[in-house]
Design an enzyme around this catalytic site. Structure first.
Site, PDB file in Angstrom:
ATOM      1  N   GLU A   3      -4.316   1.826   5.287  1.00 20.65           N
ATOM      2  CA  GLU A   3      -3.102   2.654   5.421  1.00 20.65           C
ATOM      3  C   GLU A   3      -3.280   3.671   6.543  1.00 20.65           C
ATOM      4  O   GLU A   3      -2.981   4.852   6.397  1.00 20.65           O
ATOM      5  CB  GLU A   3      -2.793   3.363   4.103  1.00 20.65           C
ATOM      6  CG  GLU A   3      -2.658   2.417   2.938  1.00 20.65           C
ATOM      7  CD  GLU A   3      -2.409   3.109   1.608  1.00 20.65           C
ATOM      8  OE1 GLU A   3      -1.655   2.580   0.783  1.00 20.65           O
ATOM      9  OE2 GLU A   3      -2.977   4.203   1.394  1.00 20.65           O
ATOM     10  N   CYS A  28       2.650   6.975  -5.501  1.00 16.02           N
ATOM     11  CA  CYS A  28       2.667   8.259  -4.812  1.00 16.02           C
ATOM     12  C   CYS A  28       3.942   8.461  -3.999  1.00 16.02           C
ATOM     13  O   CYS A  28       4.427   9.588  -3.864  1.00 16.02           O
ATOM     14  CB  CYS A  28       1.442   8.389  -3.914  1.00 16.02           C
ATOM     15  SG  CYS A  28       1.209   6.974  -2.805  1.00 16.02           S
TER      16      CYS A  28
END
Length: 682
Positions: free
Chosen positions: A328, A419
């Protein structure tokens, strides 16, 4: 002393502990006008904030209940049971939703929501251990903690445990709840935990570079509330620990040399945006905070260099960051692929935080230009128009081929690592706090969002009312209302896109066109103005009901990328005002990857109130590549291209989408690769 109390008022605190009233301190030269003092009445943003309040936040709480995130706190309070979710940072989904709900309460008072928050905060408080430690993944069963937690507190903090990450989100939620409600029930929990953290970490004590940053930002917020110097010094201590870890030189995993955690060099020696994008942008936000509060020039120089690298070489045209799915993370310079673009929604949230802080440091419009690009494109693309479906990653192209690697082609209601939905829930209702800012007699109008704000300028009350239909139209109106004549500077941002600048770097540029013109009138008369750092400076003695009108050009512009961006060679993107567009299958005969946009293409814009909650739609007749019925020959035909705002895609089913369009047909790509799935998650 006087300055300090004014700065606290600027961030909306309702009560100030005595400790905070003892000394003057340095801070950002420019203070944001608190979300508590800006009331929106905007056709574009207000419905989104209402959806966040009515749908996103309740859905988030419901999912926290259904997935046992709340149960983890109940079991931790009972000191028995088995951790019931997947990740040790699942606690933060509750904290982030509390933060969003707190902001929302200020916008939309709701006794029932307030009561629910009090009940939830009681559960959080009950889960806290006597010394302040709060981490359900260990407290439920200390003899058998989560595998990522390690056998003792803090021993895996750098890589896996997320103990300090959880703490940081707790602090952010506690300050938001305190600012919005004046209640200290969650703030007291946060302060108790922060006191423990400060007693454990510091010079001569335990040292670590937190594996997932945000505790630094949270500690700074607690410092602002309390004035307790240990909170700021501990935040700086965590920054200073970076670059001290010893790595195995024989490691075969080069991006885990520390750069994934931004731990490869001391922060003052870092010059590029690297590693996990969300962690990085939380770190860079904290670097800006600590630089502002301590006057650390080395820290300031480092974060300036990192920002320049990001905006010049690692920013998508939609404002997205973090190109690489594996980790990521930020890729190499100019590594900005479209079909595999990761662009985590959380990174868009973090990028907003970072750019706001950079503006407060320097007072330059370029930071708000980037913030605006993120808001209207990469950020709100992460949540569906229904308010309860989300993207974790945000691709710039989806092709109709099972064998083509790409990120998520459709939205999901929740994720194992969720998240992003909860990060959106907390950012959206805080938006009023990004509209205006102030530095003494300078009042900045940063975002063009209809509503009112009440300020004190030179000790005189001033109300500014903003009225527009942005981002669809470029006519902006500001009415200044002061009981007495007020002498101050109104600084209206002149957006980069309205001045012919696609981004504040050479990463993207607009195709040549007529020089854009911005006109400004005061009380109906054209006015001359000076410019400062991208702002029109309107300096006058303002009288009751003075009116400023700004006209921004809203032409459709073709955007070209720096030739070093391989994926975008020979291609253009479309932008009108701050909004980046895409073509989606639904409007283009089931495809989007076959459309060409030659340089001479002219688009018409029309508002479609019935489509996708109301959008400005672009249309032009362009060449389209077609296969014959037997799939044996290729030709081009003229076809209507319909483009919609990028943020609105994937609300009508699954299919092709693209942001970048070839200008001409130079090759035919025959795809025969095996599927290469791309996963999402921390």
């Amino acid at each position: 002393m006087k300055y300090f109390l004014v700065s606290l008022a600027a961030v909306g605190l309702l009560a100030v502990p005595a400790r905070a009233q003892t000394a003057k301190r340095s801070d950002y030269p420019i203070q944001a006008v608190s979300f508590t003092r800006v009331k929106l009445a905007d056709n574009f943003w207000l419905p989104r904030l209402k959806t966040n309040t009515d749908v996103t936040i309740p859905a988030s709480f419901q999912r926290c209940e259904a997935t046992n995130r709340v149960k983890n706190f109940e079991m931790a309070a009972a000191r028995q049971g088995k951790f019931a979710t997947i990740f040790p940072f699942d606690d933060t989904d509750i904290y982030k939703t509390i933060e969003g709900a707190s902001y929302s309460l200020k916008l939309y008072p709701d006794p029932q929501l307030n009561q629910y928050l009090d009940e939830l905060i009681r559960k959080v408080a009950a889960a806290q251990e006597p010394d302040g430690y709060l981490y359900t993944a260990r407290t439920i069963d200390p003899a058998h903690p989560h595998d990522w937690a390690g056998p003792e507190r803090w021993v895996k903090e750098r890589e896996l445990s997320h103990e300090l990450y959880n703490a940081g989100h707790l602090y952010e939620a506690a300050v938001a709840h305190y600012e919005a409600t004046g209640q200290k029930n969650l703030l007291n929990v946060a302060l108790k935990n922060a006191d423990l953290v400060c007693s454990v970490f510091g010079p001569g004590k335990r040292a670590v570079a937190p594996g997932h940053e945000i505790v630094e930002m949270g500690l700074v917020k607690l410092y602002r509330v309390t004035g307790k110097p240990e909170y700021l010094s501990t935040a700086k201590f965590f920054l200073d620990q970076r670059g001290q870890f010893k790595y195995d030189p024989k490691s075969n995993d080069p991006w885990r040399n520390g750069s994934y955690w931004q731990d490869h060099k001391p922060v003052v020696a870092q010059k590029e945006a690297v590693g996990h994008a969300v962690r990085a942008e939380y770190l860079y936000s904290a670097m800006a905070d600590v630089a502002a509060l301590t006057g650390d020039r080395q820290l300031l120089a480092a974060v300036d260099s990192i920002w320049q690298n990001m905006v010049s070489k690692k920013l998508y045209v939609t404002g997205g960051t973090g190109a690489v799915p594996g980790g990521e993370r930020f890729g190499q310079n100019y590594e900005l692929p479209n079909t595999t673009a990761y662009n985590e929604t959380c990174a868009a949230v973090a990028n907003v935080y970072w750019n706001q802080r950079m503006f407060q440091l320097h007072g330059e419009a370029k930071y708000i230009d980037v913030l605006e690009k993120v808001l209207y494109n990469g950020l709100i693309a992460g949540v569906g128009l229904d308010g309860k479906s989300f993207f974790y990653s945000n691709a710039l192209q989806i092709k109709n081929s099972a064998s083509f690697p790409q990120t998520e082609p459709q939205r999901a209601g929740w994720f194992d690592c969720s998240c992003c939905p909860t990060n959106l829930a907390r950012l959206m209702p805080s938006l009023p706090g990004y509209v205006y800012a102030q530095n003494g007699r300078d009042v900045y109008a940063n975002l063009f969002i209809s509503g009112t704000t009440d300020l004190l300028v030179n000790s005189k009350p001033v109300r500014i009312t903003q009225l527009n239909n942005y981002p669809w139209q470029g006519e902006l109106k500001f009415t200044v209302n002061s009981a007495a004549t007020a002498d101050f500077n109104l600084l209206v941002r002149l957006p980069g896109w309205a001045r012919g600048e696609a981004v504040p770097s050479d990463l993207y540029h607009f195709a040549p066109a007529a020089e854009p013109k911005i006109s400004i009138r005061v009380n109906g008369k054209p006015t001359e103005y000076t410019t400062r750092n991208g702002y029109a400076v309107l300096s006058r003695k303002w009288r009751k009901n003075d009116v400023v009108e700004v006209l921004l050009p809203m032409d459709v512009r073709q955007v070209l990328a720096n030739p070093n961006v391989a994926d975008d060679l020979g291609k253009v993107a479309l932008q009108r005002g701050p909004v980046v567009y895409c073509a989606e299958w639904k409007d283009n005969q089931g495809k989007a990857s076959n459309l060409l946009v030659p340089a001479a293409t002219t688009f018409t814009a029309s508002f479609r109130p019935e489509l996708l909650n109301g959008i400005m739609q672009l249309q032009a007749t362009v060449p389209a590549v077609q296969l014959d019925a037997a799939n044996s020959s290729v030709s081009t035909t003229r076809q209507m291209l319909t483009a919609i705002p990028y943020y609105a895609w994937a609300n009508r089913g699954k299919g092709e989408m693209t942001v970048w369009f070839p200008q001409q047909l130079t090759d035919v790509d025959l795809i025969s690769r095996q599927p290469q799935p791309v996963t999402v998650g921390k």
